[in-house]
Scaffold this motif. Sequence first.
Motif, PDB file in Angstrom:
ATOM      1  N   ALA A  60      31.707  74.402  48.146  1.00 51.68           N
ATOM      2  CA  ALA A  60      31.827  73.757  49.802  1.00 51.68           C
ATOM      3  C   ALA A  60      32.570  72.543  49.468  1.00 51.68           C
ATOM      4  N   ASN A  86      31.326  78.271  42.777  1.00 54.55           N
ATOM      5  CA  ASN A  86      30.739  77.847  43.914  1.00 54.55           C
ATOM      6  C   ASN A  86      31.104  76.707  44.836  1.00 54.55           C
ATOM      7  N   GLN A  96      34.061  75.595  54.018  1.00 54.87           N
ATOM      8  CA  GLN A  96      34.040  77.137  53.857  1.00 54.87           C
ATOM      9  C   GLN A  96      32.756  77.322  52.893  1.00 54.87           C
ATOM     10  N   TYR A  97      31.952  78.112  52.240  1.00 48.97           N
ATOM     11  CA  TYR A  97      30.843  78.187  50.926  1.00 48.97           C
ATOM     12  C   TYR A  97      30.825  79.106  50.744  1.00 48.97           C
ATOM     13  N   ARG A  98      31.477  78.836  49.532  1.00 42.65           N
ATOM     14  CA  ARG A  98      31.639  80.725  48.853  1.00 42.65           C
ATOM     15  C   ARG A  98      32.105  81.057  47.238  1.00 42.65           C
ATOM     16  N   VAL A  99      32.208  81.736  46.307  1.00 41.09           N
ATOM     17  CA  VAL A  99      32.396  81.369  45.294  1.00 41.09           C
ATOM     18  C   VAL A  99      34.467  82.036  45.550  1.00 41.09           C
TER      19      VAL A  99
END
Length: 340
Positions: free
Chosen positions: A162, A160, A49-52
């Motif tokens: 990842a 953020n 995943q890559y998100r806040v």
Amino acid sequence: MKPCLFTVGSCRAIWWGLALLVCAGTSCAGQELANIYRITTGVSNTANQYRVFKIARGEEAVLADLQGPGKITYFYITDNTDGNFYPGLVLKIFWDDAKQPSIQVPLADFFGAIGGRTIDYESLPMQIQHLCYMCYLPMPFSKSARVVLANDGEKDYTQNLAYSLDFEKDAACAGEPSRLHSCWRRSNPTDGMHTFLETRGHGHYVGNFLQVFSRYKGWWGEGDTIFHTDGKTVTHSPGTEDEYGSCWGFGKLYQYAYSGYLENASGHNRMYRWYLTHPVRFQQSLKVEIQNQHWENKTQTPSRDDYISVAFWYLDHAEPVTLVPFIRRTEASQAMEYEK
């Protein structure tokens, strides 16, 4: 976000990772470079995943819930804190539906960034490169692997973030009993000894990170490493520098495949040691300690410095590990003041 998986350094890291052979077994074992051509029964997959990420105080987030049999082969994580991971983040890994984690370590410390302070280095199973925190230690499981990021700190976490977990689903891992364990310990200050781990069962110890803070102005690292295996006590090396890949003191900083000395600044000393080609094997029990001694008046003298360690070992079952609360992990150092 800047890419971190396919830099020149990471390509070299992948080569090192291929050389790692720690997990016992046949098809479920890692493949060293000489055997990379061998076809196995596994199928590769990735959870990423890559998100806040927003993790409130006392809350946690599940990074992956993998179904087995299989093994984790690679784990990287990064966030946008410029190399200063929040020390309230705790990595927990649960094997095979266990109620308690067998890995429970502050996230940054698991990769060697003790206290959230990042220093780039490249060792065989663990590396930090350009804010990319990487682990190549193989982690087999038969039923499931649940990877959790918890916040036991004093503030909410919002960044953020990842990560990626590479894993193989492989029926050959159904009969593999080995499970990776990791624990964090601090002696603040020591009483002349620091304990890395104490466990019972059948397994082997594969390495550690060690952070030492000393206010002594001379040579602080005269302590021996001691293994207590199945009730027998063995002195493994005649001094801290010998255990961590140097001799006659730490003359300079270095980082190698199996050992490294990464920091020497204002009394802070960071090092690592891996026993990958000669793991410390035990059939019933293991306790690993290091003496805290300094060289004074031409003799070895017990010290009271501040020691933090992260230890890694495999057991033939999933055993719970504990972690002291955030407030104790981050308390001010009580390392002894020495007269000038």
